[in-house]
Design an enzyme around this catalytic site. Structure first.
Site, PDB file in Angstrom:
ATOM      1  CD  GLU A  88     -24.388  22.344 -83.947  1.00  0.00           C
ATOM      2  OE1 GLU A  88     -23.426  22.303 -84.782  1.00  0.00           O
ATOM      3  OE2 GLU A  88     -24.896  23.249 -83.646  1.00  0.00           O
ATOM      4  CG  ASP A 113     -20.042  38.614 -79.222  1.00  0.00           C
ATOM      5  OD1 ASP A 113     -18.755  38.776 -78.663  1.00  0.00           O
ATOM      6  OD2 ASP A 113     -20.494  37.423 -78.998  1.00  0.00           O
TER       7      ASP A 113
END
Length: 142
Positions: A88, A113
């Site tokens: 991240e 999804d």
């Protein structure tokens, strides 16, 4: 790392070959074409994101989660989850951390999804970009 246009044919095939099983599943199910149609984007844009998120088919969160887009499982998610290492960028710094990711029974479920996620207001700029793959990518980051 070389860019695709700088690679030899053998290097490029070696780079994308791990993605072949994923692409074969996608082709059988036609899920990416349906997703692209629903989102108003080129199927190549969705395939490119799946390639990026899976390291060209080399990994999925938790091993075989059928999560080709790196969709995280936040507290509101009621489905199956896997924990996995992820990279991240926080405050401009790259760091490794563990996170919960959504897990699906099959690729089609994961793609459905993904379409639902991209139909949220946050991703308005990414939808209906047609063949503008760069525009799709910019829209995802806004």
């Amino acid at each position: 790392m070389k860019k695709p246009h700088e690679m030899s044919r053998a290097d490029l095939i070696g780079r994308v070959s791990p993605l072949a099983p994923v692409l074969a599943a996608i082709a059988r199910e036609n899920s990416f074409s349906k997703a692209a149609e629903k989102l108003g984007v080129a199927p190549q844009a969705i395939i490119a994101q799946a390639a990026l998120e899976t390291g060209f088919g080399r990994h999925q969160p938790g091993g075989h989660s059928n999560n080709l887009f790196g969709i995280k499982a936040f507290s509101s998610w009621r489905g199956a989850k896997v924990d996995a290492e992820t990279t991240e960028v926080r405050d401009g710094r790259v760091r490794a951390e563990r996170a919960a990711f959504r897990a699906y029974d099959n690729v089609s479920e994961g793609v459905r999804d993904y379409v639902a996620l991209l139909n949220q207001p946050r991703y308005t700029a990414a939808r209906n970009t047609g063949n503008d793959v760069a525009g799709f990518a910019r829209g995802l980051q806004e």
